[in-house]
Design a protein around this motif. Structure first.
Motif, PDB file in Angstrom:
ATOM      1  N   ALA A 261       0.794  -1.202   0.075  1.00 18.91           N
ATOM      2  CA  ALA A 261      -0.039   0.063   0.063  1.00 18.91           C
ATOM      3  C   ALA A 261       0.957   1.203   0.018  1.00 18.91           C
ATOM      4  N   PHE A 262       1.878   1.296   0.664  1.00 21.53           N
ATOM      5  CA  PHE A 262       2.769   2.335   0.948  1.00 21.53           C
ATOM      6  C   PHE A 262       3.523   2.565  -0.257  1.00 21.53           C
ATOM      7  N   LEU A 263       4.092   1.895  -0.878  1.00 25.41           N
ATOM      8  CA  LEU A 263       4.854   2.034  -2.281  1.00 25.41           C
ATOM      9  C   LEU A 263       3.997   2.107  -3.261  1.00 25.41           C
ATOM     10  N   GLY A 264       2.727   1.550  -3.242  1.00 25.00           N
ATOM     11  CA  GLY A 264       1.875   1.634  -4.209  1.00 25.00           C
ATOM     12  C   GLY A 264       1.417   3.038  -4.380  1.00 25.00           C
ATOM     13  N   ALA A 265       1.087   3.698  -3.233  1.00 25.60           N
ATOM     14  CA  ALA A 265       0.369   5.013  -3.233  1.00 25.60           C
ATOM     15  C   ALA A 265       1.740   5.976  -3.800  1.00 25.60           C
TER      16      ALA A 265
ATOM     17  N   LEU B 173       5.210   0.968  17.117  1.00 29.56           N
ATOM     18  CA  LEU B 173       5.720   2.409  16.400  1.00 29.56           C
ATOM     19  C   LEU B 173       5.823   2.236  14.838  1.00 29.56           C
ATOM     20  N   GLY B 174       6.446   1.217  14.571  1.00 26.09           N
ATOM     21  CA  GLY B 174       6.589   0.953  13.037  1.00 26.09           C
ATOM     22  C   GLY B 174       5.246   0.949  12.530  1.00 26.09           C
ATOM     23  N   PHE B 175       4.116   0.504  12.897  1.00 26.94           N
ATOM     24  CA  PHE B 175       2.924   0.316  12.147  1.00 26.94           C
ATOM     25  C   PHE B 175       2.367   1.765  12.198  1.00 26.94           C
ATOM     26  N   ALA B 176       2.606   2.578  13.139  1.00 28.38           N
ATOM     27  CA  ALA B 176       2.084   3.872  13.365  1.00 28.38           C
ATOM     28  C   ALA B 176       2.528   4.728  12.332  1.00 28.38           C
ATOM     29  N   VAL B 177       4.002   4.503  12.210  1.00 29.08           N
ATOM     30  CA  VAL B 177       4.656   5.393  11.054  1.00 29.08           C
ATOM     31  C   VAL B 177       4.329   5.175   9.665  1.00 29.08           C
TER      32      VAL B 177
ATOM     33  N   LEU C  47       1.639   3.621   8.859  1.00 34.94           N
ATOM     34  CA  LEU C  47       0.157   3.810   8.387  1.00 34.94           C
ATOM     35  C   LEU C  47      -0.034   5.228   8.161  1.00 34.94           C
ATOM     36  N   GLY C  48       0.645   6.146   8.969  1.00 35.64           N
ATOM     37  CA  GLY C  48       0.609   7.569   8.757  1.00 35.64           C
ATOM     38  C   GLY C  48       1.229   7.985   7.571  1.00 35.64           C
TER      39      GLY C  48
ATOM     40  N   GLY D  44      -1.311   8.784   0.413  1.00 37.10           N
ATOM     41  CA  GLY D  44      -2.450   8.293  -0.452  1.00 37.10           C
ATOM     42  C   GLY D  44      -3.424   9.749  -0.593  1.00 37.10           C
ATOM     43  N   ALA D  45      -3.205  10.521   0.509  1.00 34.07           N
ATOM     44  CA  ALA D  45      -4.029  11.825   0.154  1.00 34.07           C
ATOM     45  C   ALA D  45      -3.668  12.624  -0.881  1.00 34.07           C
ATOM     46  N   LEU D  46      -2.270  12.643  -0.917  1.00 31.31           N
ATOM     47  CA  LEU D  46      -1.593  13.348  -2.144  1.00 31.31           C
ATOM     48  C   LEU D  46      -1.966  12.863  -3.569  1.00 31.31           C
TER      49      LEU D  46
END
Length: 275
Positions: free
Chosen positions: A170-174, A247-251, A253-254, A260-262
């Protein structure tokens, strides 16, 4: 068919109106299906090649360094490498799947076929992300099924490993959406891959523990979201990590929500798409 009371003519629904509530589920599914079929059609390039590359990385580093490196964080160097190489492969393929799809459509001039249907910016983001995430999952499954048994490695927490693979896709897809929309030529997307994506994945604890780094490099690693992806997957597979998985999950996800918003804003405004 219902009729219009004033004209007594059959009432036809506005083609731009969604027929499945507030979300165009059919449109999103169709876009996601197109993206998945696109990489499955060339599976030797999109699935087999990453598997071979990951195996070569593991073999070369193990032969060149492993016998002298000893254990890392209480596990063998080969086992330490495997989750990092898996996540590195996942994120590179998720990014490539989304960014290449958008750039190819822009270069060929058929991006309008994606923009004209009644799909909102959010629905376009989800449709493209689905292709990148599924490709990442398939690549990860292939590596786990083929490479992990060969080196005698199991997965301590399969559910969390799956979650981290999805988050990496998801992160690198966005990020791939943003890069694909921004780039107008293949050499531009290649530059983004070579100067941003590859350094992010290589300088993120894939091949080393953060304990071996000087303080400045350790700090830079902690502001790199890809580090938390690799560290989180390593914790799910091996039970060891350099930082807190929460902590990693929060970073991650944020970071994913921000990118994704961009991407949503780019689709919503037509930035570098409609001109």
């Amino acid at each position: 068919m219902p009729t219009d009371a004033a004209t007594q003519q059959p009432h036809r629904p506005d083609p731009g109106v969604r027929r499945f509530g507030a979300v165009n589920w059919l449109g999103m599914w169709t876009l996601a299906e197109r993206e998945i079929k696109r990489f499955l059609a060339v599976w030797t390039q999109t699935l087999l090649a990453p598997l071979v590359t990951a195996a070569l990385f593991l073999l070369i580093f193990t032969l060149a360094v492993g016998t002298r490196r000893g254990d890392v964080m209480g596990v063998s160097f080969m086992h330490f490498l495997a989750p990092g190489i898996l996540m590195m492969t996942v994120i590179q393929n998720s990014f490539a799947n989304v960014s290449s799809s958008i750039v190819i459509s822009k270069v060929q001039g058929n991006i309008v076929d994606t923009l004209m249907p009644p799909l909102s910016g959010g629905e376009l983001v989800v449709g493209y992300l689905a292709g990148g995430i599924v490709r990442g999952i398939v690549v990860a499954a292939a590596i786990m099924l083929v490479m992990f048994p060969f080196i005698g490695l199991g997965v301590q927490n399969p559910l969390m490993a799956f979650v981290w693979v999805v988050m990496g896709g998801a992160f690198l897809g966005a990020l791939g959406i943003v890069a694909g929309v921004f780039a107008n030529k293949f050499d531009q997307i290649a530059a983004i891959t070579n100067f941003i994506v590859v350094p992010l994945s290589f300088l993120s604890g894939t091949f080393y523990s953060l304990d071996t780094l000087p303080p400045a490099m350790r700090f830079l690693s902690h502001v790199n979201p890809v580090f938390y992806l690799i560290d989180g997957l390593r914790h799910a597979v091996l039970g060891v990590s350099d930082s807190s998985p929460w902590l990693g999950f929060a970073v991650v996800l944020g970071s994913t929500l921000a990118i994704g918003a961009l991407a949503w804003w780019m689709f919503r405004t037509g930035y570098r798409l409609k001109s």
